[in-house]
Write an enzyme that holds these catalytic residues in place. Structure first.
Site, PDB file in Angstrom:
ATOM      1  CD  GLU A 116      -2.997  -1.125   2.217  1.00 13.75           C
ATOM      2  OE1 GLU A 116      -4.034  -1.699   1.806  1.00 13.75           O
ATOM      3  OE2 GLU A 116      -2.721  -1.223   3.372  1.00 13.75           O
ATOM      4  CB  CYS A 129       2.927   7.424   3.522  1.00 16.10           C
ATOM      5  SG  CYS A 129       3.519   5.823   4.597  1.00 16.10           S
ATOM      6  CB  CYS A 136       6.412  -5.430   8.706  1.00 15.66           C
ATOM      7  SG  CYS A 136       8.029  -4.432   9.440  1.00 15.66           S
ATOM      8  CB  CYS A 140       5.513  -3.211  16.371  1.00 16.74           C
ATOM      9  SG  CYS A 140       7.285  -2.802  15.911  1.00 16.74           S
ATOM     10  CB  CYS A 143       2.177  -2.355  13.783  1.00 14.63           C
ATOM     11  SG  CYS A 143       2.524  -1.838  12.030  1.00 14.63           S
ATOM     12  CD  GLU A 197      13.069  -0.915  10.085  1.00 16.77           C
ATOM     13  OE1 GLU A 197      12.159  -0.493  10.843  1.00 16.77           O
ATOM     14  OE2 GLU A 197      14.156  -0.147   9.689  1.00 16.77           O
ATOM     15  CB  CYS A 370       0.531   5.456  11.627  1.00 14.57           C
ATOM     16  SG  CYS A 370       0.847   7.341  10.997  1.00 14.57           S
TER      17      CYS A 370
HETATM   18  N1  SAH Z   1       9.148  -0.107  10.216  1.00 18.75           N
HETATM   19  C1  SAH Z   1       9.258   1.362  10.117  1.00 18.75           C
HETATM   20  C2  SAH Z   1       8.543   1.993   9.089  1.00 18.75           C
HETATM   21  C3  SAH Z   1       6.998   2.168   9.673  1.00 18.75           C
HETATM   22  S1  SAH Z   1       6.386   3.753   9.983  1.00 18.75           S
HETATM   23  C4  SAH Z   1       9.336   1.818  11.559  1.00 18.75           C
HETATM   24  O1  SAH Z   1       8.988   1.088  12.516  1.00 18.75           O
HETATM   25  O2  SAH Z   1       9.474   2.970  11.762  1.00 18.75           O
HETATM   26  C5  SAH Z   1       4.705   3.412  10.585  1.00 18.75           C
HETATM   27  C6  SAH Z   1       4.874   4.057  12.002  1.00 18.75           C
HETATM   28  O3  SAH Z   1       3.399   3.967  12.356  1.00 18.75           O
HETATM   29  C7  SAH Z   1       5.853   3.725  12.989  1.00 18.75           C
HETATM   30  O4  SAH Z   1       6.417   4.519  13.847  1.00 18.75           O
HETATM   31  C8  SAH Z   1       4.615   2.886  13.471  1.00 18.75           C
HETATM   32  O5  SAH Z   1       5.327   2.416  14.734  1.00 18.75           O
HETATM   33  C9  SAH Z   1       3.500   3.530  13.781  1.00 18.75           C
HETATM   34  N2  SAH Z   1       2.343   2.796  14.078  1.00 18.75           N
HETATM   35  C10 SAH Z   1       2.184   1.338  13.677  1.00 18.75           C
HETATM   36  N3  SAH Z   1       0.976   1.083  14.105  1.00 18.75           N
HETATM   37  C11 SAH Z   1       0.420   2.014  14.586  1.00 18.75           C
HETATM   38  C12 SAH Z   1      -0.940   2.132  15.027  1.00 18.75           C
HETATM   39  N4  SAH Z   1      -1.795   1.231  14.879  1.00 18.75           N
HETATM   40  N5  SAH Z   1      -1.267   3.382  15.215  1.00 18.75           N
HETATM   41  C13 SAH Z   1      -0.447   4.523  15.324  1.00 18.75           C
HETATM   42  N6  SAH Z   1       0.814   4.447  14.707  1.00 18.75           N
HETATM   43  C14 SAH Z   1       1.139   3.147  14.460  1.00 18.75           C
END
Ligand code: SAH
Length: 409
Positions: A116, A129, A136, A140, A143, A197, A370
């Protein structure tokens, strides 16, 4: 200057193109790779540099995909190029436009995998974005993308191709000889904050970003590109040296105990190691700050004490704290912090001298916010019970399903 692409809430299926297998795609090759490919296809060595520049401009400055349109090349040379090469970007499968103007593209890459891409128009900029991997591996626990198993790394062409397909959709290829200013470009900023990532796919991300920054092509300044990482410490120095873009760190917790749970890579690269790498990041200054992303999870990481620990941690680093209200997804084991809690947290950080913007969720209605990205084919690989167990949280309430009710994960 306000950027206003046409807005209409819709989900539009776009017809599929046949896949080319036998001809090499020129998109995503670095300049030396492009030149070598042209020589291998019979371009005389003496002309190779000139041809490289011509093709580069057609592809990345003008958005041309058809060799026949390359009018400064002789007809027989164009025919030769056509025999050996294609100029292809990933295919848009659907485009969904949110009520707030955010656009989400579901994009198909070779092998039928999907990623996406999200375009976020704002008052003074337009941010694209992009994704670096299908799925991934980080897991986390808050996420959505993290619940999907990694399928594969994207190639450099698939990464830079996301910028090109968004430019196609937005109608943003400049007319010949026109060089719009950054502020007035529909895509003025790039964030590597989509699926994956980026630092686990370093070489392809680097090559794609070098193409995006190249002054004879897409020409985005390195200061308008932000790479977000969960903290793959050994690659942070390389990012500074080989890409030189802005850095965002998905911090989300201020103690190793909690970060181990939320961002499991912390077990490998704990907070202290991460901060050593950040303090050594080149060009850190007030105009080139590190962004710390901090997702606000109710009752988990959002207390005043957390805010104060955060301020201590970042002491001495030119930084901005981006507070992200948690975006919910089906089966998520967390809730979004209350608004007054987020504001109180933001205030502590702000009073300590750091910008602490609260990221307005964009495109929530189309699951483009996000952490909500996940390709449809990969949904529900893990269910909420597995996610909660891995996060060390109590088992979620069981939902009693009526016969014929859709699956709930
Ligand atoms: N893997 C990279 C790039 C992903 S960026 C990283 O970890 O930075 C996406 C951002 O959105 C990251 O900061 C992630 O932690 C955040 N994110 C993931 N799930 C989320 C959610 N459910 N609500 C808000 N932010 C979230």
């Amino acid at each position: 200057m306000t950027v206003t692409p046409p807005i209409a809430p819709e989900a539009m299926p776009i017809p599929r193109k046949p896949v080319e297998a036998d001809r090499q795609n020129l998109v995503g090759l670095t300049r030396p790779q492009l030149r070598a490919a042209l020589v291998a296809a019979g371009t005389p060595e003496k002309q190779a540099k000139m041809r490289e520049v011509q093709l580069w401009q057609w592809i990345y400055q003008k958005g041309v995909r058809d060799f026949d349109a390359m009018t400064n090349l002789a007809k027989d040379y164009r025919a030769r190029l056509k025999e050996h090469f294609v100029i292809e970007v990933p295919e848009i499968v659907t485009r969904t436009v949110s009520a707030d103007g955010t656009r989400k593209y579901l994009v198909r890459i070779a092998g039928g995998h999907e990623v996406e891409v999200v375009y976020i128009p704002e008052e003074d900029r337009g941010t694209l974005c992009i994704s670096s991997q299908v799925g991934c591996t980080l897991t986390c626990t808050f996420c959505h993308t993290g619940t999907q198993r990694l399928v594969r790394n994207l190639t450099a062409g698939e990464i830079v191709g996301q910028i090109m397909l968004a430019r196609d959709d937005l109608g943003e290829w400049p007319e010949l000889g026109r060089h719009p200013k950054d502020e007035t470009r529909l895509i003025s900023n790039l964030v590597l904050m989509g699926m994956g990532e980026p630092l686990y796919n370093f070489n392809s991300v680097r090559d794609a970003m070098q193409i995006a920054m190249d002054g004879e092509g897409i020409s985005l300044s390195r200061r308008r590109i932000t790479l977000s990482t969960c903290g793959v410490v050994p690659e942070i120095a390389r990012t500074g040296a080989e890409i030189g873009c802005m850095l965002a760190i998905s911090l989300h917790a201020t103690t190793d105990d909690l970060r181990n749970k939320l961002v499991p890579i912390n077990r490998k690269y704990p907070i202290a190691q991460l901060f050593d790498a950040l303090r050594a990041y080149p060009k850190l200054s007030n105009s080139e700050r590190i962004t710390f992303e901090y997702v606000m999870l109710k009752g988990i990481n959002d207390s005043d004490a957390d805010a104060r620990r955060l301020v201590k941690l970042i002491e001495g680093i030119p930084a901005k704290i981006n507070l992200i209200p948690f975006n919910e997804w089906p089966g998520a084991p967390y809730e979004r912090s209350d608004w007054d809690r987020i504001e109180s947290f933001a205030n502590i950080v702000y009073k300590a001298g750091y910008a602490s913007p609260i990221r307005t969720p964009r495109g929530e209605d189309i699951m483009a916010a996000c952490g909500q990205l996940k390709s449809a084919t990969e949904r529900s690989r893990k269910n909420r019970f597995q996610i909660a167990a891995e996060a060390g949280l109590p088992e979620p309430e069981r939902i009693v399903r009526r016969p014929n009710a859709p699956d709930v994960h």
